[in-house]
Each structure stands twice: as structure tokens, then as C-alpha cells.
Design an enzyme around this catalytic site. Structure first.
Site, PDB file in Angstrom:
ATOM      1  N   VAL A  35       2.552  -7.491  -6.047  1.00 45.73           N
ATOM      2  CA  VAL A  35       2.658  -8.191  -4.770  1.00 45.73           C
ATOM      3  C   VAL A  35       1.906  -9.526  -4.786  1.00 45.73           C
ATOM      4  O   VAL A  35       2.340 -10.483  -4.138  1.00 45.73           O
ATOM      5  CB  VAL A  35       2.199  -7.274  -3.605  1.00 45.73           C
ATOM      6  CG1 VAL A  35       0.697  -7.034  -3.635  1.00 45.73           C
ATOM      7  CG2 VAL A  35       2.652  -7.817  -2.273  1.00 45.73           C
ATOM      8  N   HIS A  89       9.689  -6.648  -7.292  1.00 45.82           N
ATOM      9  CA  HIS A  89       8.278  -6.285  -7.171  1.00 45.82           C
ATOM     10  C   HIS A  89       8.075  -5.178  -6.159  1.00 45.82           C
ATOM     11  O   HIS A  89       8.928  -4.879  -5.332  1.00 45.82           O
ATOM     12  CB  HIS A  89       7.423  -7.513  -6.813  1.00 45.82           C
ATOM     13  CG  HIS A  89       7.441  -7.867  -5.360  1.00 45.82           C
ATOM     14  ND1 HIS A  89       6.547  -7.330  -4.450  1.00 45.82           N
ATOM     15  CD2 HIS A  89       8.249  -8.683  -4.650  1.00 45.82           C
ATOM     16  CE1 HIS A  89       6.809  -7.817  -3.250  1.00 45.82           C
ATOM     17  NE2 HIS A  89       7.829  -8.638  -3.343  1.00 45.82           N
ATOM     18  N   CYS A  90       6.913  -4.535  -6.272  1.00 47.01           N
ATOM     19  CA  CYS A  90       6.429  -3.607  -5.256  1.00 47.01           C
ATOM     20  C   CYS A  90       4.956  -3.974  -5.067  1.00 47.01           C
ATOM     21  O   CYS A  90       4.644  -5.165  -5.083  1.00 47.01           O
ATOM     22  CB  CYS A  90       6.682  -2.147  -5.639  1.00 47.01           C
ATOM     23  SG  CYS A  90       6.222  -1.689  -7.323  1.00 47.01           S
ATOM     24  N   ILE A  91       4.074  -3.016  -4.923  1.00 47.84           N
ATOM     25  CA  ILE A  91       2.660  -3.382  -4.773  1.00 47.84           C
ATOM     26  C   ILE A  91       2.033  -3.679  -6.143  1.00 47.84           C
ATOM     27  O   ILE A  91       1.477  -4.738  -6.368  1.00 47.84           O
ATOM     28  CB  ILE A  91       1.865  -2.277  -4.037  1.00 47.84           C
ATOM     29  CG1 ILE A  91       2.467  -1.996  -2.647  1.00 47.84           C
ATOM     30  CG2 ILE A  91       0.386  -2.672  -3.906  1.00 47.84           C
ATOM     31  CD1 ILE A  91       2.426  -3.144  -1.653  1.00 47.84           C
TER      32      ILE A  91
END
Length: 185
Positions: free
Chosen positions: A43, A121-123
Site C-alpha cells: 500500500v 496491490h493490497c496492504i
């Protein structure tokens, strides 16, 4: 590799996939190009528009849309990027498979656009985002799950959760059945 057997056929298990993932010796980076013009990141890099522009990113797929700490929507990215958000939980009960096809379609469309480069993306860039990229490789490049995993871990430290691995194994099985059906017809 230990596999389940059913009517003479062998099926890979979540444990088999975890062994493949455990063989990865890479350090986790903020962002990595895992396939030509496909990047997986966390992120922090996703929210750094200057870095994304320097990398030539044109599309952003946020697999943690509207989750705490994951700011992102089309107005945040403005006209510089095409944005797609998936509100996925990195949990043992989230049905991420309902997003496999829409995410794969978004990635495919991004790569077909002029100069298209996509950040997924994610975290942390390990579970949700990698699962969606694996689904893309399986759907659009017809890679079996094991081969797709092996390709990605050469480029990035990833670790989809057990639930997501099980959903990918289901997709793998569906695609194998579809191929066999197509060859019979």
C-alpha cells in the site's frame, strides 16, 4: 509431492502449494515486476503517485479497497491512472474467487492499452494481490496453478492465505476439466 487421489486422478492440495511457496528465498520488497508489465506491491508504494509515474504504471488494481490503511479510489489517482478497487478481506472466509474474472479482465485490458503497466496491490502485497495475479495467469495464460506459483516466486515473496490457495486450486481444477472437455469436443 503428496497429492489427493480420486478415481485414479491426482489432485494437488493446499499443503502442496504451501511447500512451493516455502521454497521462495526472496526478501519482501515494496514493489516487484512479476510478469511483463505486471507489478505487485504494498500500500505504501501504491499511494506514492510519483513513484508509480516513474515506473510507468498506468493502471492500479487495489485488492484491499476501502480497508483501513488502504486509501485509494479514482479521485485519489485522478487522470494519471485507471483505478479498480476490490474490497477483499485477507481472511479464511472471504470469497475472493468472485473477483477472479473481473480482476483478470482488468489486468488484461490494462496490458492491452498503449504503454499499459498495472500495479496490483493490497496492504503488504503478499496474499490478496498475488492471488489475483495468479488467477490472471491461470485464466489468460492457461498456466496451471503450480506453474503460476513457481513463476511468481522467482520474482516476489508471496504467500496467499490457505483459503485463497484453496480457491485457486478450485479454479485450477475447473480449468483442467474445461480443457479436457474442449479436447473431447
Amino acid at each position: 509431492m503428496s497429492t489427493l487421489k480420486d478415481k485414479g486422478k491426482e489432485y494437488l492440495t493446499v499443503k502442496d502449494m504451501q511447500k512451493v511457496l516455502d521454497s521462495c528465498k526472496l526478501q519482501l520488497n515494496q514493489i516487484d515486476e512479476v510478469w511483463p508489465n505486471i507489478f505487485i506491491g504494498n500500500v505504501a508504494v501504491a499511494q506514492n503517485k510519483t513513484s508509480l509515474l516513474k515506473l510507468g504504471i498506468t493502471h492500479v488494481l487495489n485488492a484491499a479497497h476501502s480497508k483501513r490503511g488502504s486509501i485509494g479510489n479514482q479521485s485519489f489517482y485522478g487522470n494519471d491512472f485507471v483505478y479498480f478497487g476490490i474490497p477483499a478481506d485477507d481472511s479464511t472466509h472471504f470469497d475472493l474467487d468472485v473477483y477472479f474474472q473481473p480482476a483478470a479482465d482488468f489486468i488484461n485490458k490494462a496490458l492491452k492499452s498503449p504503454g499499459g503497466k498495472v500495479l496490483v496491490h493490497c496492504i503488504m502485497g503478499m496474499s490478496r494481490s498475488s492471488t489475483l495475479v495468479l488467477a490472471y495467469l491461470m485464466i489468460y495464460h492457461e498456466l496451471p496453478l503450480k506453474k503460476a506459483l513457481q513463476k511468481l516466486i522467482q520474482k516476489r515473496a508471496i504467500y496467499p492465505n490457505r483459503n485463497f490457495l484453496a480457491l485457486l486450486l478450485d479454479l485450477d481444477l475447473q480449468m483442467t476439466r474445461t480443457k479436457k472437455t474442449c479436447h473431447i469436443l
